[in-house]
Design a protein around this motif. Structure first.
Motif, mmCIF file in Angstrom:
data_model
loop_
_atom_site.group_PDB
_atom_site.id
_atom_site.type_symbol
_atom_site.label_atom_id
_atom_site.label_comp_id
_atom_site.label_asym_id
_atom_site.label_seq_id
_atom_site.Cartn_x
_atom_site.Cartn_y
_atom_site.Cartn_z
ATOM 1 N N GLU A 70 -4.522 -7.506 1.971
ATOM 2 C CA GLU A 70 -4.716 -7.262 3.401
ATOM 3 C C GLU A 70 -4.519 -8.535 4.217
ATOM 4 O OE1 GLU A 70 -7.535 -3.562 4.313
ATOM 5 O OE2 GLU A 70 -8.628 -5.309 3.571
ATOM 6 N N GLU A 71 -4.990 -9.650 3.706
ATOM 7 C CA GLU A 71 -4.816 -10.929 4.402
ATOM 8 C C GLU A 71 -3.333 -11.240 4.593
ATOM 9 O OE1 GLU A 71 -5.304 -15.549 3.112
ATOM 10 O OE2 GLU A 71 -7.014 -14.247 2.688
ATOM 11 N N SER A 126 -15.243 -6.784 -8.627
ATOM 12 C CA SER A 126 -15.003 -7.949 -7.763
ATOM 13 C C SER A 126 -13.537 -8.375 -7.820
ATOM 14 C CB SER A 126 -15.935 -9.110 -8.129
ATOM 15 O OG SER A 126 -15.681 -9.583 -9.422
ATOM 16 N N GLN A 131 -11.731 -5.892 -5.555
ATOM 17 C CA GLN A 131 -12.005 -6.214 -4.150
ATOM 18 C C GLN A 131 -11.221 -7.452 -3.720
ATOM 19 O OE1 GLN A 131 -16.284 -6.365 -4.508
ATOM 20 N NE2 GLN A 131 -16.515 -4.310 -3.639
ATOM 21 N N SER A 132 -11.112 -8.431 -4.588
ATOM 22 C CA SER A 132 -10.342 -9.639 -4.270
ATOM 23 C C SER A 132 -8.856 -9.319 -4.113
ATOM 24 C CB SER A 132 -10.518 -10.695 -5.367
ATOM 25 O OG SER A 132 -11.841 -11.155 -5.396
ATOM 26 N N THR A 147 -9.016 1.061 3.441
ATOM 27 C CA THR A 147 -8.343 -0.220 3.681
ATOM 28 C C THR A 147 -6.872 0.033 4.003
ATOM 29 O OG1 THR A 147 -7.603 -0.595 1.394
ATOM 30 C CG2 THR A 147 -9.862 -1.288 1.944
ATOM 31 N N VAL A 199 -7.586 -6.456 -3.093
ATOM 32 C CA VAL A 199 -7.463 -5.763 -1.803
ATOM 33 C C VAL A 199 -7.556 -6.769 -0.655
ATOM 34 C CG1 VAL A 199 -8.583 -4.113 -0.251
ATOM 35 C CG2 VAL A 199 -8.276 -3.547 -2.671
ATOM 36 N N GLU A 200 -8.527 -7.668 -0.694
ATOM 37 C CA GLU A 200 -8.700 -8.652 0.378
ATOM 38 C C GLU A 200 -7.474 -9.544 0.517
ATOM 39 O OE1 GLU A 200 -12.309 -10.723 -0.571
ATOM 40 O OE2 GLU A 200 -13.531 -8.926 -0.247
ATOM 41 N N LEU A 201 -6.940 -10.011 -0.597
ATOM 42 C CA LEU A 201 -5.767 -10.884 -0.563
ATOM 43 C C LEU A 201 -4.547 -10.142 -0.017
ATOM 44 C CD1 LEU A 201 -4.475 -13.607 -1.154
ATOM 45 C CD2 LEU A 201 -4.089 -12.835 -3.486
#
Length: 113
Positions: free
Chosen positions: A15-16, A5, A8-9, A55, A11-13
């Motif tokens: 990409e954002e 997790s 994943q966080s 991603t 990567v998400e941050l």
């Protein structure tokens, strides 16, 4: 396995932040990971490899800076290296210590296309 997790966080941050700047891909991601951050480093490495697939980070270079633990005694002011969150001062034996470095887990920089 909370490392997945965390990966994943990350990567998400990343990409954002890249999308906010209309980037098409991320070329490099620089991380700071402290030895006292509460993560299993090998598990996080494996989780990151899985999390980036498909991603904007799929082909990115991931630079990792590992930060050693450092503490300061609240009683005598001695600064000393530590590999544990709860340790006594090697100079005076006090358990009143402040962690200065080693708890970091952050994205230091992102290089985008």
């Amino acid at each position: 396995m909370h490392e997945l997790s965390i990966a994943q966080s990350i990567v998400e941050l990343a990409e954002e932040k890249a999308r906010e700047r209309q980037a098409s891909a991320i070329e490099e991601l620089e991380l700071e990971i402290g030895c006292l951050a509460g993560v299993e480093l090998q598990t996080l490495e494996f989780a990151l490899e899985s999390a980036v697939k498909g991603t904007m980070l799929d082909k990115a270079r991931i630079v990792r800076h590992y930060i050693d633990g450092e503490a300061c005694c609240g009683e005598c002011g001695t600064r000393f290296p530590t590999s544990a969150l709860y340790a006594s001062c090697p100079h005076c034996g006090s358990w009143l210590i402040n962690i200065l470095h080693g708890k970091e887990l952050r994205i230091k920089s992102i290089v985008i296309k």
